[in-house]
Scaffold this motif. Structure first.
Motif, PDB file in Angstrom:
ATOM      1  N   GLY A 146      93.589  29.003 115.387  1.00  0.00           N
ATOM      2  CA  GLY A 146      92.570  29.324 116.384  1.00  0.00           C
ATOM      3  C   GLY A 146      93.064  29.212 117.807  1.00  0.00           C
ATOM      4  N   ASP A 147      92.239  28.572 118.650  1.00  0.00           N
ATOM      5  CA  ASP A 147      92.515  28.516 120.084  1.00  0.00           C
ATOM      6  C   ASP A 147      93.540  27.455 120.473  1.00  0.00           C
ATOM      7  OD1 ASP A 147      90.752  30.498 120.573  1.00  0.00           O
ATOM      8  OD2 ASP A 147      89.060  29.171 121.030  1.00  0.00           O
ATOM      9  N   THR A 148      93.981  26.656 119.522  1.00  0.00           N
ATOM     10  CA  THR A 148      94.956  25.613 119.864  1.00  0.00           C
ATOM     11  C   THR A 148      96.245  26.263 120.355  1.00  0.00           C
ATOM     12  OG1 THR A 148      94.017  24.205 118.176  1.00  0.00           O
ATOM     13  CG2 THR A 148      96.212  23.621 118.962  1.00  0.00           C
ATOM     14  N   LEU A 149      96.743  25.769 121.494  1.00  0.00           N
ATOM     15  CA  LEU A 149      97.970  26.341 122.022  1.00  0.00           C
ATOM     16  C   LEU A 149      99.147  25.902 121.167  1.00  0.00           C
ATOM     17  CD1 LEU A 149      97.676  25.979 125.911  1.00  0.00           C
ATOM     18  CD2 LEU A 149      97.214  27.981 124.490  1.00  0.00           C
ATOM     19  N   ALA A 150      99.914  26.887 120.689  1.00  0.00           N
ATOM     20  CA  ALA A 150     101.179  26.555 120.027  1.00  0.00           C
ATOM     21  C   ALA A 150     102.257  26.470 121.098  1.00  0.00           C
ATOM     22  CB  ALA A 150     101.524  27.606 118.986  1.00  0.00           C
ATOM     23  N   CYS A 151     102.302  27.465 121.979  1.00  0.00           N
ATOM     24  CA  CYS A 151     103.272  27.477 123.076  1.00  0.00           C
ATOM     25  C   CYS A 151     102.552  27.018 124.339  1.00  0.00           C
ATOM     26  CB  CYS A 151     103.841  28.880 123.257  1.00  0.00           C
ATOM     27  SG  CYS A 151     104.800  29.095 124.768  1.00  0.00           S
ATOM     28  N   ARG A 152     102.905  25.816 124.789  1.00  0.00           N
ATOM     29  CA  ARG A 152     102.220  25.231 125.942  1.00  0.00           C
ATOM     30  C   ARG A 152     102.620  25.928 127.236  1.00  0.00           C
ATOM     31  NH1 ARG A 152     101.087  19.236 124.763  1.00  0.00           N
ATOM     32  NH2 ARG A 152     101.088  19.042 127.030  1.00  0.00           N
ATOM     33  N   CYS A 153     103.881  26.329 127.357  1.00  0.00           N
ATOM     34  CA  CYS A 153     104.369  26.927 128.613  1.00  0.00           C
ATOM     35  C   CYS A 153     103.724  28.288 128.860  1.00  0.00           C
ATOM     36  CB  CYS A 153     105.877  27.109 128.570  1.00  0.00           C
ATOM     37  SG  CYS A 153     106.832  25.594 128.399  1.00  0.00           S
ATOM     38  N   GLU A 154     103.802  29.161 127.871  1.00  0.00           N
ATOM     39  CA  GLU A 154     103.269  30.511 128.043  1.00  0.00           C
ATOM     40  C   GLU A 154     101.819  30.601 127.575  1.00  0.00           C
ATOM     41  OE1 GLU A 154     104.646  33.193 129.504  1.00  0.00           O
ATOM     42  OE2 GLU A 154     106.379  32.017 130.104  1.00  0.00           O
ATOM     43  N   GLU A 155     101.277  29.492 127.115  1.00  0.00           N
ATOM     44  CA  GLU A 155      99.889  29.382 126.693  1.00  0.00           C
ATOM     45  C   GLU A 155      99.521  30.450 125.648  1.00  0.00           C
ATOM     46  OE1 GLU A 155      97.195  28.037 129.903  1.00  0.00           O
ATOM     47  OE2 GLU A 155      98.967  28.052 131.188  1.00  0.00           O
ATOM     48  N   VAL A 156     100.285  30.429 124.578  1.00  0.00           N
ATOM     49  CA  VAL A 156     100.036  31.346 123.467  1.00  0.00           C
ATOM     50  C   VAL A 156      99.344  30.561 122.361  1.00  0.00           C
ATOM     51  CG1 VAL A 156     101.064  32.942 121.822  1.00  0.00           C
ATOM     52  CG2 VAL A 156     102.125  32.613 124.074  1.00  0.00           C
ATOM     53  N   THR A 157      98.196  31.061 121.934  1.00  0.00           N
ATOM     54  CA  THR A 157      97.429  30.315 120.926  1.00  0.00           C
ATOM     55  C   THR A 157      98.009  30.525 119.526  1.00  0.00           C
ATOM     56  OG1 THR A 157      95.895  32.118 120.449  1.00  0.00           O
ATOM     57  CG2 THR A 157      95.310  30.640 122.269  1.00  0.00           C
ATOM     58  N   GLY A 183     114.954  56.315 144.797  1.00  0.00           N
ATOM     59  CA  GLY A 183     114.500  57.397 143.920  1.00  0.00           C
ATOM     60  C   GLY A 183     113.008  57.256 143.702  1.00  0.00           C
ATOM     61  N   SER A 184     112.261  58.314 143.989  1.00  0.00           N
ATOM     62  CA  SER A 184     110.797  58.146 143.979  1.00  0.00           C
ATOM     63  C   SER A 184     110.209  58.147 142.572  1.00  0.00           C
ATOM     64  CB  SER A 184     110.143  59.252 144.818  1.00  0.00           C
ATOM     65  OG  SER A 184     110.388  60.488 144.182  1.00  0.00           O
ATOM     66  N   ALA A 185     110.975  58.560 141.560  1.00  0.00           N
ATOM     67  CA  ALA A 185     110.403  58.636 140.207  1.00  0.00           C
ATOM     68  C   ALA A 185     110.606  57.345 139.422  1.00  0.00           C
ATOM     69  CB  ALA A 185     111.035  59.803 139.451  1.00  0.00           C
ATOM     70  N   ASP A 186     111.362  56.394 139.979  1.00  0.00           N
ATOM     71  CA  ASP A 186     111.728  55.218 139.186  1.00  0.00           C
ATOM     72  C   ASP A 186     110.595  54.190 139.091  1.00  0.00           C
ATOM     73  OD1 ASP A 186     114.284  56.251 138.799  1.00  0.00           O
ATOM     74  OD2 ASP A 186     114.946  55.482 140.751  1.00  0.00           O
ATOM     75  N   GLY A 187     110.567  53.524 137.964  1.00  0.00           N
ATOM     76  CA  GLY A 187     109.533  52.516 137.750  1.00  0.00           C
ATOM     77  C   GLY A 187     109.965  51.524 136.682  1.00  0.00           C
ATOM     78  N   HIS A 188     109.031  50.696 136.272  1.00  0.00           N
ATOM     79  CA  HIS A 188     109.316  49.706 135.227  1.00  0.00           C
ATOM     80  C   HIS A 188     108.027  49.332 134.515  1.00  0.00           C
ATOM     81  CE1 HIS A 188     108.669  45.992 138.101  1.00  0.00           C
ATOM     82  NE2 HIS A 188     107.941  47.006 138.457  1.00  0.00           N
ATOM     83  N   LEU A 189     108.187  48.625 133.431  1.00  0.00           N
ATOM     84  CA  LEU A 189     107.021  48.149 132.687  1.00  0.00           C
ATOM     85  C   LEU A 189     107.427  46.900 131.924  1.00  0.00           C
ATOM     86  CD1 LEU A 189     107.993  49.035 129.710  1.00  0.00           C
ATOM     87  CD2 LEU A 189     106.749  51.116 130.122  1.00  0.00           C
ATOM     88  N   ASN A 190     106.468  46.304 131.258  1.00  0.00           N
ATOM     89  CA  ASN A 190     106.756  45.116 130.455  1.00  0.00           C
ATOM     90  C   ASN A 190     107.239  45.590 129.083  1.00  0.00           C
ATOM     91  OD1 ASN A 190     106.441  42.855 128.662  1.00  0.00           O
ATOM     92  ND2 ASN A 190     105.361  41.856 130.358  1.00  0.00           N
ATOM     93  N   ALA A 191     108.561  45.533 128.903  1.00  0.00           N
ATOM     94  CA  ALA A 191     109.159  46.125 127.709  1.00  0.00           C
ATOM     95  C   ALA A 191     108.839  45.344 126.442  1.00  0.00           C
ATOM     96  CB  ALA A 191     110.669  46.222 127.876  1.00  0.00           C
ATOM     97  N   LEU A 192     108.606  44.045 126.569  1.00  0.00           N
ATOM     98  CA  LEU A 192     108.243  43.265 125.381  1.00  0.00           C
ATOM     99  C   LEU A 192     106.869  43.711 124.897  1.00  0.00           C
ATOM    100  CD1 LEU A 192     109.342  39.671 126.466  1.00  0.00           C
ATOM    101  CD2 LEU A 192     110.664  41.411 125.269  1.00  0.00           C
ATOM    102  N   LEU A 247     104.860  38.160 121.938  1.00  0.00           N
ATOM    103  CA  LEU A 247     103.870  37.305 122.622  1.00  0.00           C
ATOM    104  C   LEU A 247     104.433  36.408 123.724  1.00  0.00           C
ATOM    105  CD1 LEU A 247     102.043  36.106 119.388  1.00  0.00           C
ATOM    106  CD2 LEU A 247     101.174  37.794 121.022  1.00  0.00           C
ATOM    107  N   ARG A 248     105.751  36.375 123.908  1.00  0.00           N
ATOM    108  CA  ARG A 248     106.391  35.480 124.879  1.00  0.00           C
ATOM    109  C   ARG A 248     106.363  34.007 124.462  1.00  0.00           C
ATOM    110  NH1 ARG A 248     107.892  37.073 129.959  1.00  0.00           N
ATOM    111  NH2 ARG A 248     107.732  34.972 130.790  1.00  0.00           N
ATOM    112  N   CYS A 249     105.910  33.699 123.270  1.00  0.00           N
ATOM    113  CA  CYS A 249     105.900  32.286 122.889  1.00  0.00           C
ATOM    114  C   CYS A 249     107.353  31.805 122.803  1.00  0.00           C
ATOM    115  CB  CYS A 249     105.186  32.073 121.556  1.00  0.00           C
ATOM    116  SG  CYS A 249     105.584  33.266 120.279  1.00  0.00           S
ATOM    117  N   GLY A 250     107.640  30.689 123.459  1.00  0.00           N
ATOM    118  CA  GLY A 250     109.013  30.169 123.473  1.00  0.00           C
ATOM    119  C   GLY A 250     109.837  30.661 124.645  1.00  0.00           C
ATOM    120  N   MET A 251     109.240  31.430 125.545  1.00  0.00           N
ATOM    121  CA  MET A 251     110.006  31.964 126.675  1.00  0.00           C
ATOM    122  C   MET A 251     109.768  31.199 127.976  1.00  0.00           C
ATOM    123  SD  MET A 251     110.114  36.051 126.464  1.00  0.00           S
ATOM    124  CE  MET A 251     110.740  36.921 125.033  1.00  0.00           C
TER     125      MET A 251
END
Lengths: 102, 369, 487
Positions: free
Chosen positions: C375-386, B150-159, C408-412
């Protein structure tokens, strides 16, 4: 950072680190072998590429991730070395899919 | 609490998109959101801006989804500029894979029907036989019989869409109050009284966009929003470099590098914890589609409860018995976010009797007395 | 030590530390079939890591308490429990029929094991201490350095500084001294509960830990410069640690260091219990979440028990009777009658080992400010979230830490929040004025340890799962296209 205590260690075994011969001791975890061999940088981080090394040595921090015998992201602190093991240090996320077209 | 023109119940993707659109239309908006561990479809979704296969037997829904996909590029640019959050919208077209000739026939039959029902103004698609698929996707699994693209389909970063809507909303003057779960709505002559453990407020107008909680709230203002119970499960891999050479509704790679693998549908469970057998089958199906995925580490799985109207079609409308109360409920909070912010919110702001296509009216569920 | 894992067992114990071994011995004494799964290569847990194979000279160096572990390891090895090492447990999953299923990964294959009762004896993890510079190579936990010493005979090379709070800093410094290593400094941050600790001093004075601890601290203080009252810590360096900076009396001082060992106590490992659905409670003295259990270790989930530090920090001495008590509760669940004298003995031993704990918990409590970086200190080391990004997002009004994770993905990342969950809650508490107890923590989910998609895909699946994933469609009956197995 670390050296071995004077107590006689296990027998020497050869492994490969990034393709070069590297001496470990039987019974070592991969992480201990690398630390004892003077390795300070285990990998470059996935987001910013900053150098990282083990923080916990008990399987919690996932900072010691290395490629072991072709399998990326193994926890070096939980794997025991074996003769001939191929260890590679990782830079960023491991490449496991086709590289993107530029 | 300061004065507001309108209160949106629900701070998920639907509620936040509406709140942003309402604020844009000059309304002073209050959003009442639930607890951190409430059932939140917005934190558990797959991130698709998807059109293919939607609206079988409901051409208005097919058109509405397609139109939203076309609104998305402009909406994304604007939202990114307002929020400073990158959405990674990508609309390369998407594959629906079949693991047997019968499955492929089924997909083609459905797609053909949607095209006929929409009179040709649905999203374009094409059949991709096995031989062509091998050229388009090197490394495709040996069991894949073919696909529809389907040419209209896509995605994005939902978070990040969730984050962006909250940030842009705050910048546009939306007041956001979490831990304000609304358990009762009492319609009055001039206003609505909203109550919960936290206390109560009165509001001149109210929009119900509370996901699965909407079903219980709607009858309090003379609306009907019957849902079908549906639990979905997803597994997610570690980040990897390189790109998955395709997008599909069951396998997608986020811009950060993780691969998301879905999905399942269970109608009979309330349990929150994932089912390992389902995770195994999701993995097995994904590996049959694209065997290179087998080596990736799974680092997380989750379950979520879909906001699924009983007939699958969005429920939009204003109450006739309690004017000023609206309902906006649908399964596709990501795909339809553009419609909600750009089309539906201005209609609510203007006080329109019906919002969106009339086929979506909540009145379709009313049983004549 | 058989490498074979059975498909079902009466009682499964996870973790071969003091609590797990004691539980296994207790259950075997009642004649119950026991399967014990452990992630490391030998029994002992972190406290007695490698004690079964360590040379005598290293045991002497590590001290009597360490060497004493060998006796329990031997007793455990002879008790008749089936011990499988090198197993990573990625989930304990109660299903809707009341079964407990354990997801494991062993020899590069995933399996599900069914158990009538499960004891989680997964112990503690070292509390992350997210000070500026803590992600640099050359910075690690003091507990990590001790594990390197126990498991590999590794000793610091160059200048080594210990910093933070907790008895382990002194214990480790003493072990280093015995090995001829003199740490450049031990920098202590003050506990906020020292005053209330003193009200618990009488109990501590009667505890065996008192004499041991007092002697240890005196020995360390004679040889190592101890700097007390540091209000803030910071590690300097570009690609590796070069110095520890500390703030004391409002002024910053700097100590050159090649290895900085941080510590702020240990906290219960929560991932398996939380992912299984066990509720948690906040411990305001130890500043950590603990799983909710009764005094025997029973959880809200029928058949699931928690023993040792994983149920609340109490140290190895208390973990032993805790393991016995959890085993007794599990045995009762399995239909055994427990001899009241045995039950009483375990309870008494638990309370004896708990003597002094109230004092130690308060005397060595972590200062909250150190756990909520900025500040700039990383809380989440894996995803590098300050920490700064988390603070800023917290001000958007999120209801709790799980929404910050969405933002922010922290913890993911791969550690699944083990290193950042506490900081996210602490930061949010500071920003919003709400307590950690109100805010809660990140939700952890299976698989709590990674396994490959190919391994996961080979688990058996029943008809309900097939319908949920495939609907009317079917998967081909050809073998899964899988890559060759890795070691």
């Amino acid at each position: 950072m670390f050296r071995r205590d004077p107590i006689p260690p296990g027998e020497a075994i050869e492994i490969l680190l990034d393709g070069a011969p590297f001496t470990a001791r039987r019974g070592d975890t991969v992480a201990n072998a690398l630390l004892a061999g003077g390795i300070t940088r285990f990998r470059d981080s996935v987001v910013s590429g900053a150098p990282r090394a083990p923080y916990c040595l008990m399987g919690t921090c996932f900072e010691c991730l290395v490629t072991i015998d072709g399998t990326p992201n193994r926890q070096a602190c939980l794997v025991t070395v074996e003769a001939g093991m191929r260890i590679e240090r990782q830079s960023g996320a491991p490449s496991m899919l086709p590289e993107s077209k530029a | 609490m300061e004065t507001h023109d309108i209160t949106v119940i629900g701070g998920g993707l639907v509620g936040s998109a509406l709140a942003l659109g309402l604020a844009e239309a000059g309304q002073r908006v209050l959003v009442l959101d639930g607890e951190d561990l409430a059932r939140r479809a917005s934190r558990a979704n797959f991130g698709l801006v998807w059109v293919s296969g939607k609206g079988l037997g409901a051409p208005d829904y097919a058109r509405w989804s397609f139109e939203s996909a076309r609104l998305w590029p402009g909406f994304a640019r604007d939202l990114e500029a307002r929020s400073g959050v990158s959405l990674a919208l990508d609309q390369p077209g998407g594959y629906s894979f079949a693991l047997s000739p019968q499955e492929l026939d089924g997909i083609v039959t459905d797609m053909t029907r949607i095209t006929e029902e929409t009179g040709g103004d649905g999203a374009p698609w094409r059949l991709v036989p096995r031989a062509e698929l091998e050229r388009e996707i090197p490394g495709i699994g040996p069991d894949v019989a073919g696909a529809v693209h389907g040419s209209a389909d896509g995605h994005l970063n939902a978070l990040r869409l969730f984050h962006a809507l909250h940030r842009a909303g705050a910048a546009a003057g939306v007041t956001y109050r979490a831990r304000h779960t609304v358990s009762h709505i009492e319609p009055g002559a001039e206003s609505f009284r909203l109550r919960g453990d936290w206390g109560e407020i009165t509001t001149p107008r109210v929009v119900l966009a509370a996901g699965t909680a909407t079903e219980a709230l709607a009858p309090m203002v003379g609306l009907a929003a019957p849902l079908k119970h549906s639990r979905g499960q997803i597994v997610v891999t570690e980040r990897v470099s390189g790109r998955l050479p395709f997008l599909s509704a069951i396998i997608r790679q986020t811009d950060e590098g993780s691969v998301m693998i879905g999905d399942s549908d269970e109608g009979d469970t309330e349990a929150l914890s994932g089912n390992p057998e389902i995770a195994a089958l999701l993995g097995a199906r994904a590996i049959r589609v694209y065997p290179a995925l087998a080596r990736l580490n799974v680092v997380r799985s989750w379950t979520g409860f879909r906001v699924k109207p009983r007939d699958g079609i969005p429920i939009y409308g204003q109450s006739t018995s309690c004017p000023g109360a609206y309902v906006v409920l649908c399964h596709s909070g990501v795909t339809l976010a553009a419609q909600h912010a750009l089309r539906i919110a201005p209609q609510i702001a203007a006080g329109a009797a019906q919002i969106g296509p009339s086929a979506f009216s909540s009145a379709r569920f009313h049983v004549p007395a | 030590m058989s490498p074979q894992i059975p498909e079902a067992a009466e009682l499964v114990i996870i973790g071969a530390g003091p609590a797990g071994m004691a539980a296994a011995i207790e259950a075997r004494a009642a004649g119950t079939e026991v399967l014990l799964l452990d992630e490391t290569s030998a029994a002992g847990g972190q406290i007695w890591r490698a004690v079964g194979t360590a040379p005598e000279a290293r045991k002497t160096l590590l001290g009597k308490e360490y060497a004493a572990g060998a006796a329990l390891v031997s007793e455990f090895a002879a008790c008749g429990a089936q011990h499988v090492s090198g197993v990573s447990v990625w989930g304990v999953m109660p299903d809707e029929n009341g079964r407990l299923r354990i997801g494991v990964r062993h020899n590069c294959a995933a399996r599900l094991i069914e158990a009538r009762a499960v004891i989680l004896a997964t112990g503690a993890q070292e509390r992350p201490l997210p000070v500026p510079g803590w992600t640099l190579p050359g910075v690690m936990g003091a507990g990590a350095a001790q594990i390197a010493l126990k498991s590999g005979g590794l000793l610091p090379e160059g200048r080594c500084v210990l910093a933070g709070v907790g008895p382990l800093l002194y214990l480790l410094a003493d072990q280093f001294l015995r090995a001829g290593i003199i740490p450049a400094a031990l920098v202590e941050t003050p506990s906020p509960h020292r005053r209330t600790a003193l009200t618990h001093l009488p109990g501590f004075l009667r505890a065996p830990t008192f004499r041991k601890g007092a002697g240890l601290m005196a020995r360390v203080r004679r040889k190592v410069p101890v700097i007390a009252g540091a209000e803030a810590l910071e590690v300097r360096g570009d690609s590796k640690a070069k110095a520890l900076r500390y703030k004391r009396g409002g002024a910053w001082q700097e100590i050159e260091a090649d290895l900085v060992l941080l510590h702020a106590g240990v906290v219960p490992s929560l991932h398996l219990s939380v992912a299984a659905g066990v509720p948690t409670r906040w411990n305001d003295v130890l500043r950590c979440f603990e799983p909710e259990t009764d005094e025997l270790g029973a959880t809200a989930i029928a058949g699931l028990y928690i023993a040792g530090d994983g149920a609340g920090i109490g140290g190895a001495e208390r973990a032993l009777p805790s393991g016995r008590r959890a085993a007794q509760a599990a045995l009762e669940h399995l239909g055994h009658n427990i001899d009241p004298a045995r039950r009483d003995a375990a309870r008494k031993d638990w309370h004896k080992a708990d003597l002094g704990r109230a004092f130690i918990d308060r005397w060595f409590a972590p200062p909250p400010a150190l756990l909520a970086p900025r500040g700039d200190t990383l809380a989440c080391r894996c995803e590098e979230v300050t920490a700064g990004a988390i603070r800023e997002a917290a001000r958007l009004g999120a209801p709790g830490p799980n929404q910050l994770k969405t933002y922010l993905r922290c913890g993911m990342g791969p550690c699944q929040g083990r290193m950042c969950a506490a900081s996210i809650t602490e930061i949010m508490a500071e920003e919003t004025g709400r307590t950690p107890a109100e805010l809660g923590h990140l939700r952890f989910r299976t698989p709590v340890r990674p396994l490959s998609l190919g391994e996961l895909a080979q688990l058996p699946a029943g008809e309900n799962a097939r319908r949920a994933v495939l609907g009317d469609a079917e998967l081909p009956d050809t073998p899964l296209p899988l890559p060759p197995r890795a070691r």
